[in-house]
Scaffold this motif. Sequence first.
Motif, PDB file in Angstrom:
ATOM      1  N   ALA A   1       0.842  -1.190   0.000  1.00  0.00           N
ATOM      2  CA  ALA A   1       0.000   0.000   0.000  1.00  0.00           C
ATOM      3  C   ALA A   1       0.883   1.248   0.000  1.00  0.00           C
ATOM      4  N   LEU A   2       1.936   1.231   0.824  1.00  0.00           N
ATOM      5  CA  LEU A   2       2.914   2.315   0.800  1.00  0.00           C
ATOM      6  C   LEU A   2       3.562   2.418  -0.578  1.00  0.00           C
ATOM      7  N   GLY A   3       3.823   1.261  -1.165  1.00  0.00           N
ATOM      8  CA  GLY A   3       4.495   1.225  -2.458  1.00  0.00           C
ATOM      9  C   GLY A   3       3.732   1.939  -3.549  1.00  0.00           C
ATOM     10  N   GLN A   4       2.408   1.910  -3.490  1.00  0.00           N
ATOM     11  CA  GLN A   4       1.607   2.589  -4.506  1.00  0.00           C
ATOM     12  C   GLN A   4       1.870   4.093  -4.483  1.00  0.00           C
ATOM     13  N   LEU A   5       2.030   4.631  -3.281  1.00  0.00           N
ATOM     14  CA  LEU A   5       2.340   6.054  -3.168  1.00  0.00           C
ATOM     15  C   LEU A   5       3.811   6.312  -3.484  1.00  0.00           C
ATOM     16  N   PHE A   6       4.665   5.379  -3.097  1.00  0.00           N
ATOM     17  CA  PHE A   6       6.102   5.528  -3.301  1.00  0.00           C
ATOM     18  C   PHE A   6       6.446   5.667  -4.778  1.00  0.00           C
ATOM     19  N   VAL A   7       5.921   4.762  -5.620  1.00  0.00           N
ATOM     20  CA  VAL A   7       6.329   4.773  -7.023  1.00  0.00           C
ATOM     21  C   VAL A   7       5.770   5.988  -7.763  1.00  0.00           C
ATOM     22  N   LYS A   8       4.656   6.521  -7.290  1.00  0.00           N
ATOM     23  CA  LYS A   8       4.114   7.722  -7.925  1.00  0.00           C
ATOM     24  C   LYS A   8       5.089   8.882  -7.807  1.00  0.00           C
ATOM     25  N   GLU A   9       5.798   8.933  -6.667  1.00  0.00           N
ATOM     26  CA  GLU A   9       6.685  10.064  -6.415  1.00  0.00           C
ATOM     27  C   GLU A   9       8.139   9.808  -6.790  1.00  0.00           C
ATOM     28  N   PHE A  10       8.567   8.547  -6.741  1.00  0.00           N
ATOM     29  CA  PHE A  10      10.000   8.301  -6.809  1.00  0.00           C
ATOM     30  C   PHE A  10      10.445   7.311  -7.888  1.00  0.00           C
TER      31      PHE A  10
END
Length: 682
Positions: free
Chosen positions: A363-372
């Motif tokens: 779930a964190l990863g979904q936000l992570f890849v959007k930004e980084f």
Amino acid sequence: MIKFMLTGVGIATIACFSACNQGEKKVDATSPTPDAVASLVDSTMNPTQDFFEYANGGWIKRNPIPPEYSSWGIGNLVQEELYKRLRIINEKAVETPTDPISHKIAAFWKSGMDSIRINADGIKPIEADLKAIDAVTTAQQLIQLAAKQNIFTGAMCGLYVAQDAKNSDAMALQFYQGGLGLPDRDYYFNTDNRTAKIRQLYPGHVAKMLQFTGLDSNAAKTAATEVVALETMLAKSSRKLEALRDPEANYHKMAITQLNKIAGNIDWVDFVKQQGIKGNADTVIVGQPEFYTALSNAIKSQPLATWKNYLKWHLINSNAQQLSDTIANTSFAFYGTLMRGQDKQKPRWKRVLDAEEGAMGEALGQLFVKEFFNATAKKRYEALVEDIRGALKTRIEHLEWMSDSTKQKALFKLSKITKKVGYPDKWKDFSAMDIKSLSYPENVAAARTWWHNYEINKLGKPVDRTEWDMTPQTYNAYYNPSNNEIVLPAGIFTVPGKRDEELDDAVVYGYAGASTIGHEITHGFDDQGRQFDAAGNLKSWWTKDDETKFNQRAAVMVRQFNSYIVVDSLHINGQASLGENIADLGGILLGWDAFKKTAQFKKGDKIAGYTPSQRYFMGYSLGWLSHTKKEALAKAVLTDVHSPAKFRVNGPFSDVDAFYEVYSVKPGDGMYRADSARVRIW
């Protein structure tokens, strides 16, 4: 949970560079940042004597291990960058939660950071479970309760759902040895001074933890002695680390009623039902039948009171880091300071991020890849995978020791390896995970419950080959033989303080191409991976003669690594670490073959005083940039199938002919091995 199929590179090694174009890199000579590899060198060292110390020693001398860590290196630097990024994601979620995922992230973060409530609650979060243990009056009740608590504690044994090694299209219920409080069975028996000291102090630690559950000091001391004796009985029938690496020997498919026959003091049908598994469990795969026989015998031979204290110990031990600081610090003093050499705990915010990663990392990863991490980087590394695949194809085609029939099957398997780069194409649905405004232990328990249900619900359903077993922000990678796939999360493409244009192909091919991509592809053809076919089934596809030749060549590597002393009198376990050592050597060879096709290699221009060929080997060494405390090294020798960082450089380099040519290594040099003693596999 143990899954022998998830073989990957070590924690301090899997961070990769942020990009790697297939052409020559243009390096800005006026760059204000130090050169990626030249800045690490210890010029007082001779590369032909100890290449690891030469390539990384300068950095190691300038960067002592921080007190909250047992080792420090490139993986830690990458993780520090990831911690900062993930903390920003959490804090933004708290400020302005915009969707169900960010609401869960915010709730978990706030509960974990609420140290006032956590410390005030003390033992309260597990009191109901402790009372349930106290209420047990029969062996049958004990087993039923142990089955329920096993979901969260791993007490008694290991139980999980995974692909059937001999039928990769089916998910199967699998039983593994487990139930120990020390990291490995050898801790209960080895006689070296370090292990003996840990074993001597272990009962005292168990007693301290049991006092938190309500036992007075005398009762806790007696209980701890009995609990450790019980665990020692289970350890005697547990297999050694190297024995667990044989997939055929650890595969015993049987009807669950047959398990009842070899371990008859436990009703395994009921045990499975207590875990919430309602159907599709008539057949199970047992890794180590002798362990289950010993467990069954211990149920009958050991007093009920001993088993109840055993459950209490494993309950508090598995929850210690979510409870009060007093409990968490007591646990850390044994497992962190004594066993790993850490002088203090990480700050709470990092520990909460670690727990959140396990709870809802994707779930964190979904936000992570959007930004980084963007689609361009994903495509770039997919292309590098194909470069490495092509290098292995050529090597297989030109092997002199392998027959044509086995070569064709090996090439077919290679062509079918699936590459997963960056992040999943399909994300897990965490909507049913009950993370909300609860206490920290309650949120952790809710996540554990969700994961348990998620896993057992796979039984009887088609295998989802799109699933990832690591999150995008993980600084690790793996090869899964049951899916015949390599998985390279986005987190491995992070190098703090470096821009893409600062990294020349030599460094990128040595670091990303060799130590990660080439390493993982080679796992498909190491001593374990080679036993699985292109479809991911444990099935012999080698001729007997080729298999014999492979094992003879692998035995040379076993002898080589057995000879290395890590700390005190502890040697590397060459058999246990064989797969990783083969993958290291294979990765170096494949990265080198691919690098020789680049424009940088062909031009041969120096950068920062080093030739492209030298920078390739320095780039690979950067992947293992780290130093480790003796306590952690000793633990790794007993529990880790990876060799320590220094030997993952010096060991395989001593087997690579190109290394001898680039650095003019000669007889008498520390890095020299006679040609007849060098490992020749892939």
